[in-house]
Design a protein around this motif. Structure first.
Motif, PDB file in Angstrom:
ATOM      1  N   GLY A  85       3.450  -0.184   3.838  1.00 23.26           N
ATOM      2  CA  GLY A  85       4.302   0.047   2.682  1.00 23.26           C
ATOM      3  C   GLY A  85       5.767  -0.221   2.938  1.00 23.26           C
ATOM      4  N   ARG A 113      11.794  -2.576  -4.489  1.00 23.09           N
ATOM      5  CA  ARG A 113      10.530  -2.881  -3.828  1.00 23.09           C
ATOM      6  C   ARG A 113       9.971  -1.669  -3.087  1.00 23.09           C
ATOM      7  N   ARG A 137       8.398   2.002  -2.104  1.00 24.85           N
ATOM      8  CA  ARG A 137       7.438   2.973  -2.638  1.00 24.85           C
ATOM      9  C   ARG A 137       8.058   4.359  -2.706  1.00 24.85           C
ATOM     10  N   CYS A 138       9.092   4.560  -1.901  1.00 29.81           N
ATOM     11  CA  CYS A 138       9.792   5.837  -1.882  1.00 29.81           C
ATOM     12  C   CYS A 138      11.183   5.581  -1.324  1.00 29.81           C
ATOM     13  N   VAL A 143      15.467   3.324  -9.786  1.00 30.44           N
ATOM     14  CA  VAL A 143      14.173   2.922  -9.225  1.00 30.44           C
ATOM     15  C   VAL A 143      13.012   3.597  -9.959  1.00 30.44           C
ATOM     16  N   ASP A 144      11.806   3.008  -9.786  1.00 32.09           N
ATOM     17  CA  ASP A 144      10.615   3.549 -10.449  1.00 32.09           C
ATOM     18  C   ASP A 144       9.700   4.280  -9.475  1.00 32.09           C
ATOM     19  N   CYS A 145      10.213   4.612  -8.285  1.00 33.89           N
ATOM     20  CA  CYS A 145       9.426   5.320  -7.278  1.00 33.89           C
ATOM     21  C   CYS A 145      10.045   6.692  -7.020  1.00 33.89           C
ATOM     22  N   PRO A 146       9.335   7.578  -6.339  1.00 32.72           N
ATOM     23  CA  PRO A 146       9.907   8.887  -6.024  1.00 32.72           C
ATOM     24  C   PRO A 146      11.156   8.769  -5.155  1.00 32.72           C
ATOM     25  N   ILE A 196       3.862  10.161   0.675  1.00 33.38           N
ATOM     26  CA  ILE A 196       3.934   9.426  -0.596  1.00 33.38           C
ATOM     27  C   ILE A 196       3.567   7.964  -0.370  1.00 33.38           C
ATOM     28  N   ASN A 197       4.148   7.369   0.659  1.00 35.55           N
ATOM     29  CA  ASN A 197       3.944   5.949   0.940  1.00 35.55           C
ATOM     30  C   ASN A 197       2.499   5.628   1.274  1.00 35.55           C
ATOM     31  N   LEU A 212      -2.847   2.852  -2.557  1.00 34.02           N
ATOM     32  CA  LEU A 212      -1.719   1.951  -2.556  1.00 34.02           C
ATOM     33  C   LEU A 212      -1.972   0.803  -1.599  1.00 34.02           C
TER      34      LEU A 212
END
Length: 253
Positions: free
Chosen positions: A119, A171, A173-174, A193-196, A245-246, A251
């Motif tokens: 990730g 890009r 993931r977290c 961003v659209d990630c945590p 999370i990653n 995923l």
């Protein structure tokens, strides 16, 4: 026995008849922890939580740290994290076990071994002074098998520095946002961003920052959705959570 694969191996050996159920039961009884007198080393941590026990170095003697690490190494544990450990203590531990020491983060990795990096976690700091906490987070995540990208000194005092790295941020993931002073970086990143986003307040700042309390309260009051907060200067906690999370199942790399 330090991981799920070892337990599965044992269960399969019972299923195919190479291990007697009684012998397997004894091995399972003996494997959860080892009592060293000054510490009870938890060998089932990786089974329950997906990662081996982490050693908090502050307050422990080098001999205690070496004893715990050696017990874990004998059970096959690798990339054992030792946090908040001094150079002097790390040098003494390194006399008995393989050790990599990172001075800036005051973090050591015992029995270091190559791991596939999965990730992408981005670790960003408001300023250069936040780097010790950020490195603790980044090195923790890397030791747990995550690919990490560092964006240091991209705080809101010069927002163009952050905005020039939007492709990297988007890009991820977290994202771990590490900042002191007023802690504004986490809110800005959270809005992009659209990630945590994991916000880490640091104790960097002048008197009215109250040793990181100002940044902590700012981050807790962030209006950006999807932004969580760990304790002041807790880079390790942020790196550990980011790894979970990653590496969530499903995923893709």
């Amino acid at each position: 026995m330090d991981n799920k694969q070892e337990i599965l191996r044992l269960l399969r050996s019972v299923a195919d008849g190479t291990t007697a159920p009684e012998d397997a039961l004894l091995e399972l009884k003996e494997s959860p922890f080892e009592d060293l007198g000054y510490a009870k080393v938890d060998f089932h941590r990786s089974v329950r939580q997906g990662a081996a026990e982490v050693i908090y170095g502050a307050g422990k003697t080098p001999e205690q740290i070496a004893g715990i690490v050696s017990a874990m190494g004998e059970r096959g544990c690798r990339n054992i994290l030792i946090t908040r450990v001094s150079q002097e203590a790390a040098d003494r531990v390194a006399e008995s076990v393989p050790l990599e020491y990172h001075l800036l983060a005051k973090l050591a990795v015992a029995f270091p071994a190559e791991r596939k990096q999965r990730g992408n976690i981005v670790v960003a700091t408001g300023g250069t002074s936040d780097m010790p906490v950020a490195e603790e987070a980044a090195l923790t995540a890397e030791a747990m098998g995550n690919r990490v990208t560092r964006l240091y000194d991209v705080g809101v005092a010069g927002l163009h520095r952050l905005l020039s790295n939007l492709d990297v941020l988007m890009r991820a993931r977290c994202v771990i946002a590490v900042a002191g002073m007023e802690g504004a970086l986490a809110s800005v990143v959270g809005g992009l961003v659209d990630c945590p986003v994991i916000a880490v307040p640091t104790s960097v700042g002048y008197g009215a920052s109250f040793g990181g309390l100002s940044a902590l309260l700012s981050m807790l009051n962030s209006c950006a959705s999807g932004c969580s907060v760990v304790n002041i200067d807790n880079g390790f906690g942020a790196g550990y959570l980011a790894s979970r999370i990653n590496q969530m199942e499903g995923l893709e790399d």
